[in-house]
Design a protein around this motif. Structure first.
Motif, mmCIF file in Angstrom:
data_model
loop_
_atom_site.group_PDB
_atom_site.id
_atom_site.type_symbol
_atom_site.label_atom_id
_atom_site.label_comp_id
_atom_site.label_asym_id
_atom_site.label_seq_id
_atom_site.Cartn_x
_atom_site.Cartn_y
_atom_site.Cartn_z
ATOM 1 N N UNK A 197 0.796 -1.229 0.000
ATOM 2 C CA UNK A 197 0.000 0.000 0.000
ATOM 3 C C UNK A 197 0.828 1.279 0.000
ATOM 4 N N UNK A 198 2.110 1.162 -0.030
ATOM 5 C CA UNK A 198 2.963 2.344 -0.172
ATOM 6 C C UNK A 198 3.220 2.667 -1.644
ATOM 7 N N UNK A 199 2.633 1.893 -2.548
ATOM 8 C CA UNK A 199 2.835 2.114 -3.987
ATOM 9 C C UNK A 199 1.805 3.107 -4.528
ATOM 10 N N UNK A 200 2.256 3.945 -5.448
ATOM 11 C CA UNK A 200 1.395 4.919 -6.131
ATOM 12 C C UNK A 200 0.178 4.248 -6.772
ATOM 13 N N UNK A 201 0.318 3.035 -7.254
ATOM 14 C CA UNK A 201 -0.755 2.369 -8.000
ATOM 15 C C UNK A 201 -1.687 1.538 -7.134
ATOM 16 N N UNK A 202 -1.374 1.452 -5.851
ATOM 17 C CA UNK A 202 -2.209 0.664 -4.938
ATOM 18 C C UNK A 202 -3.545 1.352 -4.704
ATOM 19 N N UNK A 203 -4.598 0.542 -4.524
ATOM 20 C CA UNK A 203 -5.910 1.108 -4.244
ATOM 21 C C UNK A 203 -6.657 0.271 -3.214
ATOM 22 N N UNK A 204 -7.728 0.847 -2.689
ATOM 23 C CA UNK A 204 -8.555 0.191 -1.672
ATOM 24 C C UNK A 204 -8.912 -1.236 -2.068
ATOM 25 N N UNK A 205 -8.933 -2.104 -1.093
ATOM 26 C CA UNK A 205 -9.237 -3.507 -1.360
ATOM 27 C C UNK A 205 -8.015 -4.281 -1.812
ATOM 28 N N UNK A 206 -6.849 -3.661 -1.661
ATOM 29 C CA UNK A 206 -5.594 -4.288 -2.089
ATOM 30 C C UNK A 206 -5.604 -4.622 -3.578
ATOM 31 N N UNK A 207 -5.997 -3.622 -4.359
ATOM 32 C CA UNK A 207 -6.012 -3.768 -5.810
ATOM 33 C C UNK A 207 -4.924 -2.889 -6.436
ATOM 34 N N UNK A 208 -4.344 -3.391 -7.512
ATOM 35 C CA UNK A 208 -3.393 -2.596 -8.297
ATOM 36 C C UNK A 208 -4.172 -1.881 -9.392
#
Ligand code: SF4
Length: 83
Positions: A12-23
């Motif tokens: 979740x520290x990635x720019x592309x990470x989103x809620x629900x642990x989705x890329x």
């Protein structure tokens, strides 16, 4: 039928990470740790077709080359964040 591919990611520290642990990157590139750490940010999914395979023996030796921190420079590799 929903044929969209989903990439689940816990980083979740990635720019592309989103809620629900989705890329939410429109494409990603996974490679070996060795190759990933030796290449600049520009070498990513957009160039994947022209790169040689990088075999490994376990998941521990792979990395997501598309990762970029939330405050990192996101424009250099041409990857888009889907909304
Ligand atoms: S780009 Fe890679 S590290 Fe970042 S959220 Fe997607 S799969 Fe995870």
């Amino acid at each position: 039928m929903d044929e969209k591919q989903h990439i689940h990611c816990l980083v979740d520290s990635c720019h592309y990470w989103s809620q629900g642990n989705m890329c939410q990157a429109n494409e990603i590139m996974v490679t070996s740790d060795t190759f990933g750490s030796s290449q600049p940010e520009e070498v990513d999914a957009k160039r994947a077709k022209s790169l040689s395979p990088t075999p490994v023996d376990s998941c521990m030796e792979t990395c997501c080359k598309t990762f970029i921190s939330k405050d990192g420079e996101t424009k250099v590799d041409g990857i888009q964040k889907m909304t």
